[in-house]
Design a protein around this motif. Structure first.
Motif, PDB file in Angstrom:
ATOM      1  N   ARG A 201      36.479  40.508  49.565  1.00 16.20           N
ATOM      2  CA  ARG A 201      35.899  39.241  49.143  1.00 16.20           C
ATOM      3  C   ARG A 201      34.468  39.543  48.706  1.00 16.20           C
ATOM      4  O   ARG A 201      33.950  39.042  47.810  1.00 16.20           O
TER       5      ARG A 201
ATOM      6  N   ASP B 112      43.367  41.313  50.334  1.00 12.48           N
ATOM      7  CA  ASP B 112      42.738  40.188  51.020  1.00 12.48           C
ATOM      8  C   ASP B 112      42.179  40.551  52.095  1.00 12.48           C
ATOM      9  O   ASP B 112      42.798  40.259  53.265  1.00 12.48           O
TER      10      ASP B 112
ATOM     11  N   LEU C  84      41.716  39.497  43.974  1.00 11.73           N
ATOM     12  CA  LEU C  84      41.461  39.618  45.355  1.00 11.73           C
ATOM     13  C   LEU C  84      42.998  40.281  45.900  1.00 11.73           C
ATOM     14  O   LEU C  84      43.132  40.837  46.575  1.00 11.73           O
TER      15      LEU C  84
END
Length: 344
Positions: free
Chosen positions: A64, A59, A54
């Motif tokens: 995700r 992020d 990630l």
């Protein structure tokens, strides 16, 4: 003062008023908090690969979702093998692939009025494109949305056969604009949009349209086969994010696993692997994974091993986070299975 007295004076004796100002319980609580914090930091330092991936993908919600879908795919493969990729095909009115160019429906439309049925039949029998257009075009103004949709779709197919890709795209968009139709009917129109974009080297448009076609009809062999080609080209292009790279690789694996089942021909695993392995040089690790899986699922584990063992030298062609996750899976495939025949 003796040595023991000096030590006692430094730390304070139980009766020393200085000790009363620093109660024992708060000090123990502070020590416990520091120990917990140390454990958390140690855990973060040894965080699972998802956290590391990630960080490399970025992020974001997109990253995700991509990682979650990627891990879900491999969990399904570990549990069920390639059977996990079999698409749902519960619509008996649709063929997986067209028996002629872009014609794969069977008893799809249900009852329609006799005049419209005759016009469609005469258009299908005619070998004159102008005659076909003259018969079908009036049906695009029918009050029946199903007839109107089919007329636009037939026009799109006809223009595609005539290699008029712009006219085909316009007719396909008109078909998609017909309101109140079941989503499953849209797959063929999306596919014509995708094919026309592919022929014009509009890869982004082709990819979007193929994703929509397969979402509407997961059992659409033609759409999945074309998407393999489009995604292979897309992965070789620069300026894609790690999340997009991972999604494209996952979809290629899904299509590779689905196509032989839809065609009821398991030899397609090897045919598809051969198709992509014939390139002069393997362009990136994602394609090496696809080819390796194709040979592996065809039963040629030795050929699969050779392809996968050489994947490492291809690094540097894809976004780093995406490559890292792909190479991790390749490494896992090269490890000896704990039990014979262990999937994937």
């Amino acid at each position: 003062m003796s040595r023991s007295s000096r030590i006692t004076a430094f730390i304070g004796s139980p009766m020393d008023p200085r000790c009363l100002g620093t109660p024992l319980m708060p000090r123990l609580a502070t020590l416990g908090l520091l120990m917990v914090l140390g454990g958390v930091l140690w855990g973060l330092a040894r965080a699972p690969d998802r956290s590391a991936a990630l960080a490399e993908l970025g992020d974001s919600v997109e990253a995700r979702q991509s990682i979650a879908a990627w891990e879900s795919l491999w969990s399904e493969l570990a549990e069920r093998g390639v059977a996990a990729l079999n698409p749902a095909t519960n619509d008996a009115s649709r063929r997986a692939a067209g028996d002629t160019v872009f014609m794969r429906y069977r008893n799809l439309w249900g009852p329609i009025d006799d005049d419209a049925r005759l016009a469609f039949q005469l258009a299908a029998l005619s070998g004159d494109p102008a005659r076909k257009l003259a018969l079908i075009e009036p049906l695009t103004r029918s009050e029946n949305p199903l007839i109107r949709f089919r007329a636009h779709l037939e026009l799109a197919r006809l223009q595609r056969r005539l290699l008029d890709f712009e006219a085909a795209r316009m007719a396909a968009r008109a078909a998609l604009a017909v309101p109140d139709l079941p989503e499953r009917l849209s797959a063929d129109a999306w596919f014509i949009l995708a094919d026309s974009a592919w022929e014009q080297d509009r890869l982004d448009e082709a990819e979007i349209a193929l994703n929509a076609a397969i979402a509407a009809d997961p059992g659409f062999w033609d759409a999945r086969r074309l998407r393999l080609e489009v995604l292979a080209r897309q992965l070789a292009r620069p300026r894609q994010t790690g999340a997009v790279c991972l999604d494209r690789t996952r979809r290629m694996i899904e299509d590779l696993g689905a196509l032989p089942t839809l065609a009821e021909d398991q030899t397609q695993f090897r045919d598809l692997a051969d198709r992509f392995a014939r390139q002069d040089t393997m362009p990136h690790v994602a394609l090496a994974l696809i080819v390796g899986l194709g040979y592996r699922w065809s039963g040629d584990t030795e050929r699969a091993r050779v392809i996968l063992e050489n994947a490492e030298r291809l690094h540097g062609q894809l976004p780093h986070g995406c490559e890292r996750l792909i190479l991790k899976r390749i490494s896992g495939l090269l490890e000896p299975a704990s039990t014979p025949g262990q999937p994937p």
